[in-house]
Scaffold this active site. Sequence first.
Site, PDB file in Angstrom:
ATOM      1  N   HIS A  91      13.543  -1.592 -35.924  1.00 46.77           N
ATOM      2  CA  HIS A  91      13.064  -2.747 -35.705  1.00 46.77           C
ATOM      3  C   HIS A  91      13.790  -3.955 -35.835  1.00 46.77           C
ATOM      4  O   HIS A  91      13.923  -4.832 -35.015  1.00 46.77           O
ATOM      5  CB  HIS A  91      11.791  -3.135 -36.659  1.00 46.77           C
ATOM      6  CG  HIS A  91      10.364  -2.087 -36.396  1.00 46.77           C
ATOM      7  ND1 HIS A  91      10.313  -0.979 -36.730  1.00 46.77           N
ATOM      8  CD2 HIS A  91       9.509  -2.720 -35.534  1.00 46.77           C
ATOM      9  CE1 HIS A  91       9.209  -0.663 -36.196  1.00 46.77           C
ATOM     10  NE2 HIS A  91       8.447  -1.554 -35.576  1.00 46.77           N
ATOM     11  N   LYS A 106       1.261   3.793 -41.727  1.00 48.61           N
ATOM     12  CA  LYS A 106       0.335   3.667 -42.828  1.00 48.61           C
ATOM     13  C   LYS A 106       0.160   2.419 -43.625  1.00 48.61           C
ATOM     14  O   LYS A 106       1.203   1.521 -43.841  1.00 48.61           O
ATOM     15  CB  LYS A 106       0.526   4.893 -43.855  1.00 48.61           C
ATOM     16  CG  LYS A 106       1.428   4.828 -44.715  1.00 48.61           C
ATOM     17  CD  LYS A 106       1.405   6.014 -45.826  1.00 48.61           C
ATOM     18  CE  LYS A 106       2.943   6.128 -46.605  1.00 48.61           C
ATOM     19  NZ  LYS A 106       3.119   5.504 -47.705  1.00 48.61           N
TER      20      LYS A 106
END
Lengths: 281, 188
Positions: free
Chosen positions: B36, B100
């Site tokens: 990212h 998650k």
Amino acid sequence: MNTVEKLAGLIRETSSSLPEDVESALAKAKRREQGGSSASVVLGTVLDNVRLARKLGSPLCQDTGTLAFYIDASLRRKVSPAVVKKAVALATTRGYLRKNCIDSVTGKSYDDNCADGAPVIHYVDWVEKGCVRLVLKGGGSENMSRQYSLPDSTLGAGRDIAGVRKCILDAVVKAQGFGCAPGILGVCIGGDRATAYEVAKEQLLRSLDASGESSDAVLRRLEKSILRESNSLGIGPMGLGGKTTLLGVRIASRPRVPASFFVTVAYMCWACRRGSLKFKV
Amino acid sequence: MKELTYPFDERQIRALKAGDAVEISGLVHTGRDKFHKFFADGGKIAVDFRDGALYHCGPVCVKAGDGWRVVSAGPTTSVRENPYEPKFIASSGVRIIIGKGGMDAATLAAMKKHGCVYVQAVGGAGALYAASVKRVAGVDLFEEFGAAEACWHFEVEGFRGVVAMDAHGNSLFDKVASASDALLREIL
């Protein structure tokens, strides 16, 4: 088999095979949840994963965590730090462990998972004679461990068991979605900051069966009530809602100085990987 | 159980609701912290994420002959990617984020705007998710980031999860969090 191979076997077993008491608590939880609910789907996936990992001897979670060894002090020479490190390096080469150890200053990876302080090794006098115990604790759950200092005005928590209860329940709510629920809590009431984190984590070695309950009546009651109350909050497996937020709570206490009153919560995910190995002594 | 197959159709993705159980098949790319940051800093790789799935995952992979064997590949915590994800969703055209713990309001808004959902995989279920990877189609950024942070291209089959954030602005996590907060206040 030599000691290094035996220890590498312990690492593989611990990483791939969930202890029976934890698996049976998960199965019981699945039966409690409504069929077809998110909670039931999540727990079904968890249980399938537990069985598959055991069958394959593969890490049940890819975060093979921090390795903490608790070794009977009389094994200090036979199971020396050098021997333990050799076993960890071997287990890493074989894919039982992820390359999971980063230098905190340079950001470089220790590709064999061995460095100054890794794995964590404690020589202790409280494990069974000739025993090596191992816990693998993942980062997601470690990030959810907390320490409180009583009194805590934001929680309205005073310096008594009622205050302790508020801290623990707060930790459960703050962990939702992140700690991979249903989790297990190891708690230390009192102690100094550093020792309390150690003691809280050691409680995760205790069984979730009745044999692991506290022998102290007050703490045993607290273990049970925190479990019941946490599961009434509706957080559920992975924080998606449901009746199972915790699988168990294990509490110990340590004396404190008059000025300090810490409540320390070690949060463990459902993948509570603990194993043991016994040497003849 | 709803089946989703790559390339993921925008209309089908937009029709999903928070709480839906899904099974994902086809191409899924992994990307976590370094991935990212790399994109945010303007980095580029020759991978088309349009109508694809991005999986927050740092797998255990071992060399097997010329290829790879995936040993364990469960989700990692997604919140760390909050600062980057809205832009990534907007610029890449990705339809599914798998991870998650859920993500923040800005990411939820980007999902609504661009037609994307967040699928909660089961944390810790590494062996099962590894078994759903039928083939490793390739890997990028391996030399730069190492195995756990690389961008793996997995062909998956029957990858199970629950839609936790949908393209209508609903988050299961927010709902459960506010309900549990209220319950906690009651019993405190």
